[in-house]
Design an enzyme around this catalytic site. Structure first.
Site, PDB file in Angstrom:
ATOM      1  N   GLU A  30     -83.975  33.382  16.988  1.00  9.86           N
ATOM      2  CA  GLU A  30     -85.248  32.660  17.071  1.00  9.86           C
ATOM      3  C   GLU A  30     -86.404  33.525  16.602  1.00  9.86           C
ATOM      4  O   GLU A  30     -87.280  33.051  15.860  1.00  9.86           O
ATOM      5  CB  GLU A  30     -85.525  32.208  18.512  1.00  9.86           C
ATOM      6  CG  GLU A  30     -84.493  31.273  19.075  1.00  9.86           C
ATOM      7  CD  GLU A  30     -83.409  31.971  19.870  1.00  9.86           C
ATOM      8  OE1 GLU A  30     -82.950  31.375  20.861  1.00  9.86           O
ATOM      9  OE2 GLU A  30     -83.022  33.102  19.516  1.00  9.86           O
ATOM     10  N   CYS A  58     -83.730  32.563  25.323  1.00  9.94           N
ATOM     11  CA  CYS A  58     -84.002  33.481  26.432  1.00  9.94           C
ATOM     12  C   CYS A  58     -85.510  33.478  26.726  1.00  9.94           C
ATOM     13  O   CYS A  58     -86.285  32.861  25.993  1.00  9.94           O
ATOM     14  CB  CYS A  58     -83.527  34.888  26.061  1.00  9.94           C
ATOM     15  SG  CYS A  58     -84.571  35.697  24.814  1.00  9.94           S
TER      16      CYS A  58
END
Length: 130
Positions: A30, A58
């Site tokens: 990401e 996360c």
């Protein structure tokens, strides 16, 4: 793990985790895809963008997604160890840093989970010399 960022149906960036290769704890798929998208758009604001990711983001990635003002996050498998967008609370359900993107969870979740389990089984086998 893999990540794709799109805007208006166009792919802006593709990335996969590079932590091991770069010896960089922040080199999550990401993070890399968000950086590449911002560079391509010449703007840190990723308004009207969608982030597609194999595994639930996360806390670090969830915060970056919010800071980038991404409109939508779509992920496959839940991450019950490190996930922060559904399995261990959801950093993106209330406005963090003043922004709360839509979250679509579990899309092709069983397929994503199976692919990740197979990948990590191969990695472990290779590290053991098998």
């Amino acid at each position: 793990m893999g990540c794709v960022v799109t805007k208006g149906g166009e792919i802006l960036a593709l990335a996969h985790n590079m932590r091991e290769q770069r010896n960089d704890p922040t080199a999550h798929a990401e993070m890399l895809a968000l950086r590449a998208s911002a560079q391509r758009l010449h703007d840190w604001r990723l308004n009207a963008c969608t982030v597609y990711v194999t595994l639930e983001p996360c806390p670090m990635c969830a915060a970056a997604i919010a800071l980038a003002r991404v409109d939508r996050v779509v992920f496959g498998a839940y991450d019950f160890d490190n996930g922060a967008v559904g399995s261990n609370g959801n950093m993106l359900t209330r406005p963090i840093f003043g922004y709360a993107p839509e979250v679509v969870a579990g899309v092709l979740g069983a397929d994503a989970k199976a692919i990740l389990q197979e990948f990590f089984a191969r990695v472990r086998s290779t590290r053991r010399g098998g």
